[in-house]
Design a protein around this motif. Sequence first.
Motif, PDB file in Angstrom:
ATOM      1  N   ARG A 246      39.378  86.535 -37.182  1.00  0.00           N
ATOM      2  CA  ARG A 246      37.996  86.502 -36.685  1.00  0.00           C
ATOM      3  C   ARG A 246      37.929  86.731 -35.172  1.00  0.00           C
ATOM      4  NH1 ARG A 246      33.759  83.274 -39.956  1.00  0.00           N
ATOM      5  NH2 ARG A 246      34.398  83.820 -42.046  1.00  0.00           N
ATOM      6  N   GLU A 247      38.878  86.159 -34.435  1.00  0.00           N
ATOM      7  CA  GLU A 247      38.932  86.397 -32.988  1.00  0.00           C
ATOM      8  C   GLU A 247      39.165  87.878 -32.704  1.00  0.00           C
ATOM      9  OE1 GLU A 247      41.585  83.944 -30.676  1.00  0.00           O
ATOM     10  OE2 GLU A 247      40.966  82.153 -31.795  1.00  0.00           O
ATOM     11  N   ASP A 248      40.049  88.495 -33.479  1.00  0.00           N
ATOM     12  CA  ASP A 248      40.329  89.916 -33.318  1.00  0.00           C
ATOM     13  C   ASP A 248      39.076  90.748 -33.605  1.00  0.00           C
ATOM     14  OD1 ASP A 248      42.124  92.148 -32.832  1.00  0.00           O
ATOM     15  OD2 ASP A 248      42.042  92.507 -34.994  1.00  0.00           O
ATOM     16  N   VAL A 249      38.348  90.404 -34.646  1.00  0.00           N
ATOM     17  CA  VAL A 249      37.109  91.114 -34.974  1.00  0.00           C
ATOM     18  C   VAL A 249      36.089  90.928 -33.853  1.00  0.00           C
ATOM     19  CG1 VAL A 249      35.146  91.220 -36.567  1.00  0.00           C
ATOM     20  CG2 VAL A 249      37.467  91.086 -37.470  1.00  0.00           C
ATOM     21  N   ASP A 250      35.992  89.720 -33.307  1.00  0.00           N
ATOM     22  CA  ASP A 250      35.075  89.486 -32.184  1.00  0.00           C
ATOM     23  C   ASP A 250      35.424  90.379 -30.995  1.00  0.00           C
ATOM     24  OD1 ASP A 250      33.270  87.607 -33.226  1.00  0.00           O
ATOM     25  OD2 ASP A 250      34.559  85.899 -32.675  1.00  0.00           O
ATOM     26  N   ARG A 251      36.720  90.526 -30.699  1.00  0.00           N
ATOM     27  CA  ARG A 251      37.151  91.413 -29.591  1.00  0.00           C
ATOM     28  C   ARG A 251      36.784  92.863 -29.882  1.00  0.00           C
ATOM     29  NH1 ARG A 251      41.432  87.835 -29.447  1.00  0.00           N
ATOM     30  NH2 ARG A 251      42.718  89.078 -30.844  1.00  0.00           N
ATOM     31  N   LYS A 252      37.038  93.294 -31.127  1.00  0.00           N
ATOM     32  CA  LYS A 252      36.704  94.664 -31.501  1.00  0.00           C
ATOM     33  C   LYS A 252      35.204  94.906 -31.414  1.00  0.00           C
ATOM     34  CE  LYS A 252      40.648  95.471 -34.536  1.00  0.00           C
ATOM     35  NZ  LYS A 252      41.090  95.590 -35.931  1.00  0.00           N
ATOM     36  N   ARG A 253      34.408  93.940 -31.853  1.00  0.00           N
ATOM     37  CA  ARG A 253      32.955  94.077 -31.771  1.00  0.00           C
ATOM     38  C   ARG A 253      32.499  94.199 -30.323  1.00  0.00           C
ATOM     39  NH1 ARG A 253      30.200  89.756 -35.997  1.00  0.00           N
ATOM     40  NH2 ARG A 253      30.725  90.881 -37.909  1.00  0.00           N
TER      41      ARG A 253
ATOM     42  N   THR B 154      39.935  86.063 -47.505  1.00  0.00           N
ATOM     43  CA  THR B 154      40.366  87.459 -47.488  1.00  0.00           C
ATOM     44  C   THR B 154      41.692  87.640 -46.773  1.00  0.00           C
ATOM     45  OG1 THR B 154      38.463  87.702 -46.008  1.00  0.00           O
ATOM     46  CG2 THR B 154      38.517  89.070 -47.951  1.00  0.00           C
ATOM     47  N   PRO B 155      41.864  87.111 -45.542  1.00  0.00           N
ATOM     48  CA  PRO B 155      43.222  87.240 -45.019  1.00  0.00           C
ATOM     49  C   PRO B 155      44.107  86.274 -45.798  1.00  0.00           C
ATOM     50  CG  PRO B 155      41.736  86.481 -43.293  1.00  0.00           C
ATOM     51  CD  PRO B 155      40.983  86.502 -44.582  1.00  0.00           C
ATOM     52  N   ASP B 156      45.264  86.745 -46.107  1.00  0.00           N
ATOM     53  CA  ASP B 156      46.180  85.879 -46.831  1.00  0.00           C
ATOM     54  C   ASP B 156      47.400  85.681 -45.966  1.00  0.00           C
ATOM     55  OD1 ASP B 156      46.878  84.387 -49.022  1.00  0.00           O
ATOM     56  OD2 ASP B 156      47.864  86.050 -50.042  1.00  0.00           O
ATOM     57  N   PRO B 157      47.772  84.569 -45.563  1.00  0.00           N
ATOM     58  CA  PRO B 157      47.253  83.257 -45.920  1.00  0.00           C
ATOM     59  C   PRO B 157      46.009  82.892 -45.118  1.00  0.00           C
ATOM     60  CG  PRO B 157      49.140  82.998 -44.488  1.00  0.00           C
ATOM     61  CD  PRO B 157      48.975  84.483 -44.740  1.00  0.00           C
ATOM     62  N   ASP B 158      45.304  81.897 -45.638  1.00  0.00           N
ATOM     63  CA  ASP B 158      44.039  81.444 -45.050  1.00  0.00           C
ATOM     64  C   ASP B 158      44.182  80.947 -43.611  1.00  0.00           C
ATOM     65  OD1 ASP B 158      41.648  81.826 -46.254  1.00  0.00           O
ATOM     66  OD2 ASP B 158      41.467  79.800 -47.081  1.00  0.00           O
ATOM     67  N   ASP B 159      45.368  80.498 -43.228  1.00  0.00           N
ATOM     68  CA  ASP B 159      45.527  79.920 -41.897  1.00  0.00           C
ATOM     69  C   ASP B 159      45.427  80.951 -40.776  1.00  0.00           C
ATOM     70  OD1 ASP B 159      47.944  81.034 -42.677  1.00  0.00           O
ATOM     71  OD2 ASP B 159      49.164  79.525 -41.648  1.00  0.00           O
ATOM     72  N   ILE B 160      45.415  82.235 -41.107  1.00  0.00           N
ATOM     73  CA  ILE B 160      45.264  83.246 -40.052  1.00  0.00           C
ATOM     74  C   ILE B 160      43.813  83.708 -39.909  1.00  0.00           C
ATOM     75  CG2 ILE B 160      47.631  84.054 -40.288  1.00  0.00           C
ATOM     76  CD1 ILE B 160      46.454  86.545 -41.698  1.00  0.00           C
ATOM     77  N   LEU B 161      42.906  83.144 -40.691  1.00  0.00           N
ATOM     78  CA  LEU B 161      41.502  83.544 -40.660  1.00  0.00           C
ATOM     79  C   LEU B 161      40.920  83.432 -39.248  1.00  0.00           C
ATOM     80  CD1 LEU B 161      38.989  84.522 -42.145  1.00  0.00           C
ATOM     81  CD2 LEU B 161      38.477  82.133 -42.703  1.00  0.00           C
ATOM     82  N   ALA B 162      41.217  82.350 -38.547  1.00  0.00           N
ATOM     83  CA  ALA B 162      40.680  82.175 -37.190  1.00  0.00           C
ATOM     84  C   ALA B 162      41.173  83.289 -36.272  1.00  0.00           C
ATOM     85  CB  ALA B 162      41.060  80.810 -36.639  1.00  0.00           C
ATOM     86  N   ASP B 163      42.452  83.657 -36.388  1.00  0.00           N
ATOM     87  CA  ASP B 163      43.000  84.736 -35.552  1.00  0.00           C
ATOM     88  C   ASP B 163      42.347  86.072 -35.892  1.00  0.00           C
ATOM     89  OD1 ASP B 163      44.714  82.962 -34.299  1.00  0.00           O
ATOM     90  OD2 ASP B 163      46.400  83.407 -35.636  1.00  0.00           O
TER      91      ASP B 163
END
Length: 136
Positions: free
Chosen positions: A30-37, A19-28
Amino acid sequence: MHPILELAALIHPMPEPGTPDPDDILADVREDVDRKRKKYADDLEATAFGTDTDPLIVALQKEQALKEAADRRIRTLLAYAREFHPARRYSLHELGEASGYTFSGVRTAYGDPEVTLVQGQIGRTPRRAAEEPGRA
Protein backbone atom coordinates in the motif's frame (compact mmCIF):
# COMPACT_ATOMS: atom_id res chain seq x y z
CA MET A 1 -10.74 13.90 -3.80
CA HIS A 2 -9.04 16.04 -6.45
CA PRO A 3 -9.64 14.81 -10.05
CA ILE A 4 -5.93 14.25 -10.68
CA LEU A 5 -5.71 12.12 -7.54
CA GLU A 6 -8.77 10.20 -8.72
CA LEU A 7 -7.02 9.50 -12.03
CA ALA A 8 -3.95 8.33 -10.12
CA ALA A 9 -6.16 6.01 -8.06
CA LEU A 10 -7.65 4.54 -11.24
CA ILE A 11 -4.23 3.87 -12.77
CA HIS A 12 -2.70 2.60 -9.51
CA PRO A 13 -5.46 0.79 -7.62
CA MET A 14 -4.96 -0.08 -3.97
CA PRO A 15 -4.69 -3.82 -3.34
CA GLU A 16 -7.44 -5.49 -1.39
CA PRO A 17 -6.65 -7.28 1.86
CA GLY A 18 -5.55 -10.81 1.07
CA THR A 19 -4.22 -9.99 -2.41
CA PRO A 20 -0.53 -9.72 -1.59
CA ASP A 21 0.58 -13.03 -0.29
CA PRO A 22 1.56 -13.14 2.52
CA ASP A 23 -0.79 -10.68 4.18
CA ASP A 24 2.00 -9.15 6.28
CA ILE A 25 3.37 -7.26 3.27
CA LEU A 26 0.05 -5.49 2.58
CA ALA A 27 1.19 -2.33 4.40
CA ASP A 28 4.39 -2.20 2.31
CA VAL A 29 2.46 -2.76 -0.91
CA ARG A 30 0.00 0.00 0.00
CA GLU A 31 2.87 2.39 0.74
CA ASP A 32 4.34 1.57 -2.67
CA VAL A 33 0.99 2.25 -4.35
CA ASP A 34 0.73 5.57 -2.48
CA ARG A 35 4.19 6.56 -3.82
CA LYS A 36 3.22 5.54 -7.35
CA ARG A 37 -0.02 7.51 -7.11
CA LYS A 38 1.79 10.62 -5.89
CA LYS A 39 4.41 10.41 -8.64
CA TYR A 40 1.74 9.77 -11.28
CA ALA A 41 -0.39 12.69 -10.04
CA ASP A 42 2.63 15.03 -9.93
CA ASP A 43 3.75 14.00 -13.45
CA LEU A 44 0.21 14.25 -14.80
CA GLU A 45 -0.31 17.68 -13.28
CA ALA A 46 3.03 18.95 -14.62
CA THR A 47 2.35 17.61 -18.12
CA ALA A 48 -1.21 18.96 -18.17
CA PHE A 49 -0.06 22.36 -16.96
CA GLY A 50 2.95 22.47 -19.30
CA THR A 51 0.89 21.58 -22.36
CA ASP A 52 -2.31 23.36 -21.30
CA THR A 53 -4.18 20.06 -21.79
CA ASP A 54 -6.93 18.55 -19.68
CA PRO A 55 -5.43 15.98 -17.27
CA LEU A 56 -7.88 13.27 -18.36
CA ILE A 57 -6.81 13.74 -21.99
CA VAL A 58 -3.15 13.56 -20.92
CA ALA A 59 -3.88 10.36 -18.95
CA LEU A 60 -5.60 8.79 -21.95
CA GLN A 61 -2.72 9.79 -24.23
CA LYS A 62 -0.23 8.23 -21.80
CA GLU A 63 -2.21 4.99 -21.67
CA GLN A 64 -2.50 4.92 -25.47
CA ALA A 65 1.27 5.33 -25.76
CA LEU A 66 1.76 2.47 -23.26
CA LYS A 67 -0.67 0.32 -25.22
CA GLU A 68 1.21 0.99 -28.47
CA ALA A 69 4.54 0.23 -26.77
CA ALA A 70 3.15 -3.03 -25.38
CA ASP A 71 1.89 -3.99 -28.84
CA ARG A 72 5.36 -3.29 -30.30
CA ARG A 73 6.93 -5.49 -27.61
CA ILE A 74 4.43 -8.28 -28.36
CA ARG A 75 5.23 -8.12 -32.08
CA THR A 76 8.95 -8.22 -31.25
CA LEU A 77 8.44 -11.26 -29.01
CA LEU A 78 6.42 -12.97 -31.74
CA ALA A 79 9.23 -12.33 -34.23
CA TYR A 80 11.69 -13.80 -31.75
CA ALA A 81 9.51 -16.85 -31.11
CA ARG A 82 8.93 -17.59 -34.78
CA GLU A 83 12.27 -16.58 -36.26
CA PHE A 84 14.94 -16.92 -33.57
CA HIS A 85 13.96 -19.08 -30.59
CA PRO A 86 16.47 -21.92 -30.58
CA ALA A 87 14.81 -24.38 -28.22
CA ARG A 88 11.61 -25.15 -30.10
CA ARG A 89 9.11 -23.95 -32.62
CA TYR A 90 5.88 -22.61 -31.18
CA SER A 91 2.55 -23.31 -32.81
CA LEU A 92 0.58 -20.39 -34.20
CA HIS A 93 -2.27 -21.39 -31.91
CA GLU A 94 -0.04 -21.30 -28.81
CA LEU A 95 1.46 -17.93 -29.71
CA GLY A 96 -1.96 -16.54 -30.61
CA GLU A 97 -3.46 -17.51 -27.29
CA ALA A 98 -0.54 -16.06 -25.35
CA SER A 99 -0.41 -12.79 -27.30
CA GLY A 100 -4.08 -12.04 -27.88
CA TYR A 101 -3.80 -12.49 -31.63
CA THR A 102 -5.68 -15.06 -33.65
CA PHE A 103 -3.49 -17.94 -34.76
CA SER A 104 -3.59 -16.58 -38.31
CA GLY A 105 -2.89 -13.05 -37.05
CA VAL A 106 0.39 -14.20 -35.56
CA ARG A 107 1.79 -14.64 -39.07
CA THR A 108 1.11 -11.02 -39.99
CA ALA A 109 1.64 -9.44 -36.55
CA TYR A 110 5.32 -8.87 -37.21
CA GLY A 111 7.41 -8.23 -40.28
CA ASP A 112 10.89 -7.41 -41.44
CA PRO A 113 11.25 -4.37 -39.14
CA GLU A 114 10.65 -6.51 -36.04
CA VAL A 115 12.91 -9.31 -37.34
CA THR A 116 15.67 -6.77 -38.00
CA LEU A 117 15.18 -5.27 -34.52
CA VAL A 118 15.45 -8.68 -32.85
CA GLN A 119 18.47 -9.59 -34.96
CA GLY A 120 20.21 -6.39 -33.94
CA GLN A 121 19.41 -6.83 -30.28
CA ILE A 122 20.40 -10.48 -29.90
CA GLY A 123 23.09 -10.66 -32.59
CA ARG A 124 21.81 -13.75 -34.35
CA THR A 125 20.57 -14.49 -37.84
CA PRO A 126 16.90 -15.39 -38.16
CA ARG A 127 16.12 -19.05 -38.78
CA ARG A 128 14.60 -18.34 -42.18
CA ALA A 129 17.81 -16.68 -43.42
CA ALA A 130 20.02 -19.36 -41.87
CA GLU A 131 17.95 -22.13 -43.49
CA GLU A 132 18.03 -20.65 -47.02
CA PRO A 133 20.74 -22.09 -49.29
CA GLY A 134 23.64 -19.72 -49.80
CA ARG A 135 22.81 -17.58 -46.74
CA ALA A 136 24.62 -17.61 -43.45
